[in-house]
Design a protein around this motif. Sequence first.
Motif: not given
Lengths: 623, 200
Positions: A221, A235, A246-247, A250, B41, B44, B47, B133
């Motif tokens: 993160a 991101f 997302l932050w 994580l 990762s 992510v 996601y 990403i």
Amino acid sequence: MDEPELDRRLTAIWSTPAGVWGTLSTVDHKTIGRRYIVTAFIFLALGGMLALAMRLQLSQPEARFIGPDRYNQIFTMHGTNMMFLFAVPVMEAVAVYLVPLMVGTRNIAFPRLNAFSYWIYLAGGMLLWIAFAVDAGPDAGWFAYVPLSGPEYAAGKRADIWAQMITFTEVSALAVAVEIVVTVFKQRAPGMSLDRIPLFVWSMLVTSFLVILAMPAIMIASTALILDRLVGTHFFNPAEGGDVLLWQHLFWFFGHPEVYIIFLPAVGMVSTIVATFTRRPVFGYLAMVMALIATGVLAFGLWVHHMFVAGLPRLGESFFTASSMVIAIPAGLQIFCWLATMWAGRPVFKTPFLFVIGFVVIFVIGGLTGVMVASVPFDTQVHDTYFVVAHFHYVLVGGAVFPLLGAIYYWFPKMTGRMMSETLGRWIFSLIFTGFNLTFFPMHILGLQGMPRRIYTYQPEMPWSGVNMFISLSAVILAAGFLLFFIDVIRSAKSGSAAPANPWGASTLEWATASPPPSYNFGRLPVVGSLEPLSDNPETLPVATGLSVNRRELVVTSLVEALPQARESSPGNSIWPLWSALATTAMLIWSIFTPWAVVWGSIPVAITLVGWFWPKGVPEDDS
Amino acid sequence: MRESVVYDLTNLPPHGLGTASLTWWGTLAFMLIEGTGFALSIVVYLYLMSLTPQWPLNAPPPDLLAGTVLTVLLVASLLPNILIARWAREQDLPKVRIGLIVMSLFGAAPLTPRFFEFSAMHIKWDQNAYGSIVWVMLGLHTTHILTDLIETLVLTCLMFSRHGDNPRRFGDVSDNAMYWNFVVATWLPMYVCLYWAPRL
């Protein structure tokens, strides 16, 4: 050979050289552990001063002591400092000192990595505090939610400094976790099978796995945040397919296990102190171990608990409500095992035990409000109010700091060879227990009255003035308790009465060696035949002979039964971990300003790592 | 208290091999840490993919050639890697030296297709979250290839030096081989994710 000759030979090969060179090159886990503990407590004191500054500002409505910008830095620094520079490191620090002694070995696994981890931790802490001193401290909160910490709203370098401090502290924490796991798995004394491992050591083992599995999330993160801010990745930018949640996912995937990374070591401390001061083993050893492991597993099912007001799907919320409540079961089980031990034993009310009693009272209150905030409807009402501030201080201070203070009183004699003051200890406990409850219990009331957290002031029309003043005055009592504690530590270290090898009549292996232990810990390694090795036969300690007196050597044992498998060299003093830490520090700080720092900065890091690993031609390397 | 000698460790070997070696466990622990990082990762990536009806974002699916060549190279490297691990356990210094040279070459070889993989993605890191990403995932894995390559080169120098013929060094070679297995193993799910998930 006889004892004096053995001591002379072992001291010659295991001791740290005197002077600056020794200070910088030591790999003795006891020296490094003590250093870590002292550093962490310095950060505690600094963080405590920030708390007092906040309380002074909030004691009256519309006070002018601190402006809003500096207040934002102060609450961010307080939280960041306490969570990343004090609470996790101090628990790992105590483990660095004690785990090798409690499992009956001569040093921690990978002792040079241990030295490196301390220097990296120190560098991360200094980065943060120097930035704060020059008005560049982070100000987006200790968990730095985007977009507030993103490139649009947090221009400048404050958020980058926070994110890079994360890298420092997590590298350090992960390194220590690896050391603890390998020490416990492979360096236990012969005979210390899995069912004979002290509960404190079990706590540190579970904690280390939590670190290993949770901390990569915060590193990813914070790295993503740095990249968004420095090189234009997306991101967390919804306009380009990223996501602000997302932050949070994580961060809290790391952040809630972090609560247990802080709490579980304290659980181990409590078990140790309860056993010693009731003169009997903790009731339900197997249940205690299973509760520790269950807590570790459940810790990963809770992260959305912190995001109930973020607008998540209802089914997800139900799952996380259930898992948040389920974790009360292993915690409750441990409480009942301790109570059963106390009930059946003959408690001796020395200072360490007083802090345990304080822990039980305060942690249970925190646990009760924890069950309350685990409920989505209730949490929606109190989220981001002072109710939550009260809850997590009860859980973290009660669940971690009280056992830690008890642990300091308990193990200080072993670490220094001197006793702390029992009289002062009782005063300190009284001040801290009273001050804590008077400071934080009223915050539940403020929260229910709707006072938001993180505000630097409030209007006189709000009904919060009296309670806030009361809280601020109570904080002085709490601070007085800690001040007296620091005085007791310093005074006792200098002139406390001499401590025998086992002042409490305890049963774990660290009490089998002198206070303080010699550089080699045990002249001959103990052999373990039960859960309470020093109680089996108080007059005689079974030992193993046959380790070298010509090089640093320890024994590797098997995972389950702890049967001896090999002798193994333990690396000697080396300056290279410090050079590696300096090179890493330079690279990480430089990378706050340019991504090319990672490319060019990694070259000195690689050079110092080669210097570290290349054999030196000494017996430990080549025989 | 008085000591009673009940065990004599003199005849134990002076260095453990495999699971009796501390560095084996240390390597395993670091693989667990880095494996967690790789897994996260990928999480992510999935996601971010789940948040949008169209994936990849504003880009065609990546070209397959560079990634497939790299994957074949990595899988092929497992054979000499298995051999060198065996030779290290047997403490066969001449074969280990040859094996390390071969593995140094196999460590360096993937860097060429890796270089072309970045452009095969048809997007840069600063265009959108998809670009971010995929570059980070490729960068993360590249870091591991480079780390292992450097370690292999250092070990090669070490095994040709006077320090080489030593059980400890053979243990290091064996641990390094285990780590390379990990580098290859972590790439396979990333390959599926980066090259085939966009084609679903």
